[in-house]
Motif scaffolding. Sequence first.
Motif, mmCIF file in Angstrom:
data_model
loop_
_atom_site.group_PDB
_atom_site.id
_atom_site.type_symbol
_atom_site.label_atom_id
_atom_site.label_comp_id
_atom_site.label_asym_id
_atom_site.label_seq_id
_atom_site.Cartn_x
_atom_site.Cartn_y
_atom_site.Cartn_z
ATOM 1 N N ILE A 1 0.851 -1.186 0.000
ATOM 2 C CA ILE A 1 0.000 0.000 0.000
ATOM 3 C C ILE A 1 0.894 1.246 0.000
ATOM 4 O O ILE A 1 1.918 1.303 0.687
ATOM 5 C CB ILE A 1 -0.923 0.006 1.246
ATOM 6 C CG1 ILE A 1 -1.856 -1.209 1.219
ATOM 7 C CG2 ILE A 1 -1.707 1.308 1.346
ATOM 8 C CD1 ILE A 1 -2.772 -1.282 0.019
ATOM 9 N N THR A 2 0.504 2.235 -0.762
ATOM 10 C CA THR A 2 1.265 3.485 -0.821
ATOM 11 C C THR A 2 1.160 4.209 0.512
ATOM 12 O O THR A 2 0.055 4.497 0.981
ATOM 13 C CB THR A 2 0.732 4.381 -1.948
ATOM 14 O OG1 THR A 2 0.862 3.684 -3.193
ATOM 15 C CG2 THR A 2 1.511 5.687 -2.018
ATOM 16 N N ILE A 3 2.313 4.505 1.105
ATOM 17 C CA ILE A 3 2.343 5.140 2.414
ATOM 18 C C ILE A 3 3.162 6.419 2.318
ATOM 19 O O ILE A 3 4.323 6.408 1.903
ATOM 20 C CB ILE A 3 2.928 4.196 3.475
ATOM 21 C CG1 ILE A 3 2.007 2.983 3.637
ATOM 22 C CG2 ILE A 3 3.113 4.921 4.812
ATOM 23 C CD1 ILE A 3 2.577 1.882 4.476
ATOM 24 N N ALA A 4 2.534 7.535 2.674
ATOM 25 C CA ALA A 4 3.192 8.838 2.649
ATOM 26 C C ALA A 4 3.391 9.321 4.080
ATOM 27 O O ALA A 4 2.501 9.173 4.923
ATOM 28 C CB ALA A 4 2.360 9.852 1.865
ATOM 29 N N VAL B 1 1.708 11.348 -3.928
ATOM 30 C CA VAL B 1 0.384 11.240 -3.321
ATOM 31 C C VAL B 1 -0.289 12.601 -3.226
ATOM 32 O O VAL B 1 -1.489 12.742 -3.492
ATOM 33 C CB VAL B 1 0.496 10.582 -1.931
ATOM 34 C CG1 VAL B 1 -0.818 10.699 -1.158
ATOM 35 C CG2 VAL B 1 0.898 9.117 -2.075
ATOM 36 N N MET B 2 0.476 13.611 -2.855
ATOM 37 C CA MET B 2 -0.101 14.941 -2.655
ATOM 38 C C MET B 2 -0.025 15.808 -3.910
ATOM 39 O O MET B 2 -0.368 16.987 -3.876
ATOM 40 C CB MET B 2 0.587 15.646 -1.486
ATOM 41 C CG MET B 2 0.647 14.826 -0.197
ATOM 42 S SD MET B 2 -0.863 13.919 0.234
ATOM 43 C CE MET B 2 -1.942 15.242 0.744
ATOM 44 N N LYS B 3 0.446 15.227 -5.014
ATOM 45 C CA LYS B 3 0.515 15.922 -6.312
ATOM 46 C C LYS B 3 1.360 17.194 -6.223
ATOM 47 O O LYS B 3 0.966 18.269 -6.685
ATOM 48 C CB LYS B 3 -0.895 16.223 -6.840
ATOM 49 C CG LYS B 3 -1.704 14.962 -7.116
ATOM 50 C CD LYS B 3 -3.037 15.265 -7.765
ATOM 51 C CE LYS B 3 -3.776 13.976 -8.110
ATOM 52 N NZ LYS B 3 -5.075 14.244 -8.749
ATOM 53 N N ILE B 4 2.519 17.050 -5.621
ATOM 54 C CA ILE B 4 3.470 18.155 -5.500
ATOM 55 C C ILE B 4 4.506 17.994 -6.606
ATOM 56 O O ILE B 4 5.358 17.107 -6.563
ATOM 57 C CB ILE B 4 4.126 18.165 -4.106
ATOM 58 C CG1 ILE B 4 3.055 18.436 -3.043
ATOM 59 C CG2 ILE B 4 5.252 19.178 -4.032
ATOM 60 C CD1 ILE B 4 3.557 18.366 -1.620
#
Length: 461
Positions: A356-359, A408-411
């Motif tokens: 799972i993608t974890i930020a 994930v946050m589209k930065i």
Amino acid sequence: MSNHGGVSTLTKRFVLFAFFATFVVLAATARAQIPAPGMIALTGARVIDGTGAAPIEQATVVVTNGRITAIGSSSTVTPPAGATVINVAGKTIIPGLINSHAHIDPDISVNPGPYRDEMVRRLKTYAIYGVTSIMTLGFETYDEPEGFYLRDTQRLGIGPVATDAPRLYAAGRPILFRPGPTGTETADDARIDVQRHVPLRADFIKLHLAGVPTDLKPDVVAAAIDESHKHNMSTAVHIVYLKDAKTAIAGGVDVIAHSVRDMDIDAATIAEMKRRNVALIPTLVRDRSVFIYENLPDFFKDPFFLRGMQAYKHEVDVLSDPATQQRYRTNAGIQASKPQLAQGIKNLKPLIDAGITIAMGSDSGSIPDRNLGRWVGYNEHAELEMLVQAGMTPMQALVSATSTAARVMKIDGAGSLQTGKWADLVVLNANPLTDIKNTRQIDSVYIGGRKVNMAGVAGTN
């Protein structure tokens, strides 16, 4: 029509409109603070680029007008003529940390307003701890205007956070949270509130589910998420309980903004997160911050912590009071966070193992008049340590706080040290792959190739 001095009222109005329109367009498209002009070359360091790739030993990083223009081993990349060479031999360079779940709320218990100076101080405190981009996942009603002002002026390269502060990305006030929902809201209410964020050009949309009868109903949650996606805005949801995570996932949410903390997360939910590419921000340090002040924590004497005292002092004073500590020991709600943290940690390992993608995110700076001890800057490093304790490797933790957080946050343009990216980086005196706590051994921080003034907020170090 009046015409004083040759300039008509209509013309004046047109000029003002054009200025405002230009401001809005630039604020919507720019993503940079003021980059450093000219060219620098950092030489001799180990580089961990944030992608998960093996470190580059004895590397050279060339930065031109704030962006990385060359990176590689010193045998393949040499400083160009005219570059200012900075010898960082023996050190380690990592991308600037990205906090995917941050806040910059003022402490309204001691600050009746205006709030801008305190919010600026919190932003600059993030920077001296090597946090070079943040996503504020929700303003309060009282600080939302200042938050968007700081974000928009930063993107124009003007204002108090144009330098020495992280890149600021912002969700507005959580949907239908004024300060909380009543349980009677409709799907149309949710769509209207999402639409309120469109002219604000919010970078994310935040929802809040607390496991109480007044929560937004599943159809309202789904409508808010659908309306957000129509306007190309991703969504994150605050949860504690597995049932609320399931509701948000079924509704199409993009990010779960906290760990599930009431029971074991089941295989079906993990599989659905994987299928839908739903990311998780664990915020383990957030739960630790609820109860740890039942005693005086050792880190109150840590020089690394103390560099943020200009921002931390009031809360440190309150939390150092034995009466406060006794209240923490006897408050049932505070003590309930201990098993919640243990459950969140337990749930993280199967999510890691499932891919799972974890930020990385800390929930730092959230409503400090009520949530004491969520230290902006320091807690991001504590979160990295807790992620490793929960089962991540140091490399996985660093990736979660850099390139994964950016994705994930589209930065755009940040999160990894690669050609064409912004030179947002942290120079460390020790290798974090041998001990994740070495992220605290900060020598210097650069944002857009510009060296952060480490004494500007802290007064020390």
